[in-house]
Design an enzyme around this catalytic site. Sequence first.
Site, mmCIF file in Angstrom:
data_model
loop_
_atom_site.group_PDB
_atom_site.id
_atom_site.type_symbol
_atom_site.label_atom_id
_atom_site.label_comp_id
_atom_site.label_asym_id
_atom_site.label_seq_id
_atom_site.Cartn_x
_atom_site.Cartn_y
_atom_site.Cartn_z
ATOM 1 N N CYS A 106 0.828 -1.209 0.000
ATOM 2 C CA CYS A 106 0.000 0.000 0.000
ATOM 3 C C CYS A 106 0.861 1.258 0.000
ATOM 4 O O CYS A 106 1.335 1.697 1.054
ATOM 5 C CB CYS A 106 -0.918 -0.020 1.213
ATOM 6 N N CYS A 129 -0.380 4.118 2.129
ATOM 7 C CA CYS A 129 -0.229 3.950 3.585
ATOM 8 C C CYS A 129 1.216 4.208 4.002
ATOM 9 O O CYS A 129 1.474 4.784 5.048
ATOM 10 C CB CYS A 129 -0.569 2.535 4.024
ATOM 11 N N ASP A 130 2.159 3.735 3.205
ATOM 12 C CA ASP A 130 3.535 3.648 3.687
ATOM 13 C C ASP A 130 4.546 4.521 2.941
ATOM 14 O O ASP A 130 5.689 4.640 3.379
ATOM 15 C CB ASP A 130 3.999 2.180 3.618
#
Length: 313
Positions: free
Chosen positions: A133, A136-137
């Site tokens: 992701c 997300c990261d």
Amino acid sequence: MQPRNVVIIGSGPAGLTAALYSARANLKPLLIEGLEAGGQLMLTTLIENFPGFKDGIMGPDLMGDMRAQAEKFGTEIVRAHVTSVDLTMRPFVVRAADQEYRAKTVVIATGASAKLLGLESERRLMGRGVSTCATCDGFFFRGQEIAVVGGGDSAMEEAIYLTRFASKVIVVHRRPMLRASKIMQEKARANPKIVWALESEVEEIRDAGRNEVSSMVLREVQTGRLTEVPVSAVFVAIGHRPNTALFKGQIELDAAGYIITHDGAKTNVPGVFACGDVQDHIYRQAITAAGSGCMAALDAEHYIDGIPEHLQT
Ligand code: NAP
């Protein structure tokens, strides 16, 4: 206790749209949202192709609004993970978090999950520099060199997004040709921060011993030659797998594990309907998932009303 009219499993655009429609049909649906509530759109940023939002909308905001809209009309939402279903019984049985729900109809909207390369080092470093992701990261890898694995639209999208943070993004793809759509390929190729490692596969991600990603070992497909490339993160973007393990043996699946639907959202089990990515490996868009969620709710309503199939249009 009376069986529920409709139990919906999954809370992405498909499940929440099915909930909205069946709630507005006074069916008082129960939606079991799972532990990844909101589905894949929770992992995205700006969505510009959902009609009605001319300036775009953030994925989590869209899902929050869909959830609130479904609740507003009377959907009961339970945060739990479904552990088993029995679709041979009437009413159907759905078990989640030590509860057993009986249902006249079941709408399956469990979506699909990210595929992995299957490397031991990938498993050990997941969440420690290996990710599925970017949104997300990506933030954690500012100014660093990172890799994206895959040649489809997801890989291009993630690579482009990651150039916001990374100093360099290496796209690793196993074939000379990309699978991604022309427009996404062009966007990625025009980005000066993206470099290409084509006809290459990731053999290993290092350094599991230090619990962080320090490099990847690439194997050239044609020659078998191995090269160690320093990177701080590896984002795996090689497609998705439908979440159908719960239903195996009880409902008809295709060779890739997607639920087979016909005549709208109907499955081969009367009273069980499927919508969204769990039954769609072609379109996989938020809007098509939402549309099929609407179809599943209408099909369930007709089924409960006992309307014969040939009169259901
Ligand atoms: P995809 O189209 O199935 O592409 C998966 C990519 O990963 C392929 O290039 C494939 O290689 C590679 N791959 C698969 N397994 C691999 C493995 N074990 N090792 C190495 N590489 C592997 O999946 P996707 O990119 O997630 O896209 C899915 C669908 O969503 C598509 O219809 C796409 O158009 C759509 N989508 C659209 C957008 C957008 O329009 N913005 C964004 C994301 C997704 P091969 O090519 O060699 O098979």
